[in-house]
Write an enzyme that holds these catalytic residues in place. Structure first.
Site, PDB file in Angstrom:
ATOM      1  N   HIS A  72       4.465   5.456   7.436  1.00 61.93           N
ATOM      2  CA  HIS A  72       3.346   5.134   6.542  1.00 61.93           C
ATOM      3  C   HIS A  72       3.851   4.705   5.167  1.00 61.93           C
ATOM      4  CE1 HIS A  72       0.385   7.853   8.988  1.00 61.93           C
ATOM      5  NE2 HIS A  72       0.751   6.759   9.627  1.00 61.93           N
TER       6      HIS A  72
ATOM      7  N   HIS B 293      -3.535  13.634  12.696  1.00 57.37           N
ATOM      8  CA  HIS B 293      -2.537  14.614  12.252  1.00 57.37           C
ATOM      9  C   HIS B 293      -3.218  15.931  11.880  1.00 57.37           C
ATOM     10  CE1 HIS B 293       0.401  11.174  10.936  1.00 57.37           C
ATOM     11  NE2 HIS B 293       0.161  11.176  12.228  1.00 57.37           N
TER      12      HIS B 293
ATOM     13  N   GLU C 299       5.130  10.024   8.447  1.00 58.15           N
ATOM     14  CA  GLU C 299       5.028   9.848   6.982  1.00 58.15           C
ATOM     15  C   GLU C 299       6.005   8.771   6.523  1.00 58.15           C
ATOM     16  OE1 GLU C 299       2.626  11.434   5.735  1.00 58.15           O
ATOM     17  OE2 GLU C 299       2.349  13.106   7.106  1.00 58.15           O
TER      18      GLU C 299
ATOM     19  N   GLU D 103      -3.155  16.549   5.209  1.00 61.02           N
ATOM     20  CA  GLU D 103      -3.685  15.451   6.009  1.00 61.02           C
ATOM     21  C   GLU D 103      -5.129  15.124   5.650  1.00 61.02           C
ATOM     22  OE1 GLU D 103      -1.680  13.796   7.633  1.00 61.02           O
ATOM     23  OE2 GLU D 103      -0.002  15.092   8.135  1.00 61.02           O
TER      24      GLU D 103
ATOM     25  N   GLU E 285      -4.384   9.856   9.945  1.00 60.03           N
ATOM     26  CA  GLU E 285      -4.269  11.141   9.253  1.00 60.03           C
ATOM     27  C   GLU E 285      -5.210  12.187   9.861  1.00 60.03           C
ATOM     28  OE1 GLU E 285      -1.793  11.349   7.521  1.00 60.03           O
ATOM     29  OE2 GLU E 285      -1.424   9.506   6.397  1.00 60.03           O
TER      30      GLU E 285
END
Lengths: 189, 74
Positions: A168, A67, A165, A35, A64
């Site tokens: 994204h 995360h 993910e 991350e 991120e």
């Protein structure tokens, strides 16, 4: 400029004392596809990408860090009550010798984080393809971590991160489509 | 809807020391197929979306450990 919200993006619960899992989770903290690497990669690329894509990189780069905070929480919870002996048994003896319980930006094998994990080529398509690959690699890492855990609460949080993910990757793929469009052409959906 | 997991049968050598895994799998999640997301897709309600990690059922692809296949997958 950022605004910090003092809560995790998704709740992190740990129901099993398993310091060895912390050793593996560190891959997503200071590893090549972790991350931290993701956040730094995206936020840095913003300056040399066409205007339409900057906001996406800001949003995802910022997420991120949220995360990263979740991973840090998991690692902390998994190790905070381990004795020196238990750290040793979990394969964290070398970590303990250097850092005690402190988190550190290295991968699961102990290699320290390096800026060489991230790329910034300046070519927008090249950089977005790197970002798509990074998201898929992070997704794969979460799969392997899920496969190694038998704690339903850890798996729940990791599943959330894996799903992000996917989203994204989808958005970066759409960014490529935006850049492929002929300038000024009307888009029809 | 394409499946999120694909299977293949690798070659099993006669002299391999470990018990073979006869069917291997890999993930093919929905972002590989969706293209530019169309307008008007179905949405989860907000609290479900926050829990699942996406607002869009079309992008929701839960993962399970392939080494422990769930019954419906077998």
């Amino acid at each position: 400029m950022w605004i910090y919200e003092k809560k995790l993006q998704y709740p992190v619960k740990v129901s099993k004392c398993d310091p060895m899992m912390a050793k593996f989770l560190i891959e997503q903290y200071g590893g090549a596809d972790g991350e931290l690497a993701a956040a730094l990669r995206y936020l840095n690329q913003r300056y040399t990408i066409p205007d339409k894509i900057i906001g996406l990189l800001t949003d995802i780069g910022t997420e991120e860090f949220a995360h990263l905070e979740m991973i840090a929480t998991m690692v902390y919870k998994l190790t905070k009550d381990a004795t020196a002996e238990e750290m040793k048994e979990a394969g964290l003896g070398a970590h303990y010798a250097d850092h005690d319980k402190a988190l550190f930006y290295h991968n699961a094998a102990g290699a320290p984080f390096t800026a060489t994990y991230i790329q910034a080529k300046g070519d927008p398509i090249t950089d977005l393809y790197e970002d798509i690959a990074a998201e898929e690699k992070a997704r794969a890492t979460y799969q392997w971590l899920i496969n190694m855990s038998d704690d339903p609460d850890i798996i729940d949080s990791l599943s959330f991160l894996r799903e992000r993910e996917i989203v994204h990757s989808q958005r970066f793929r759409e960014a490529v489509e935006i850049l492929k469009e002929d300038q000024g052409r009307k888009k029809v959906f | 809807m394409p499946t999120n997991r694909k299977y293949y049968r690798p070659y099993i050598g006669p002299c391999d020391p470990c018990p073979p895994i006869r069917v291997k799998s890999y993930e093919t999640p929905p972002q590989l197929y969706l293209g530019f997301q169309p307008y008007g897709l179905k949405q989860f309600d907000p609290s479900t979306a926050l829990r699942k990690g996406t607002l869009w059922p079309a992008l929701y692809a839960p993962y399970t450990n392939p080494y422990e296949p769930r019954e419906e997958e077998e």
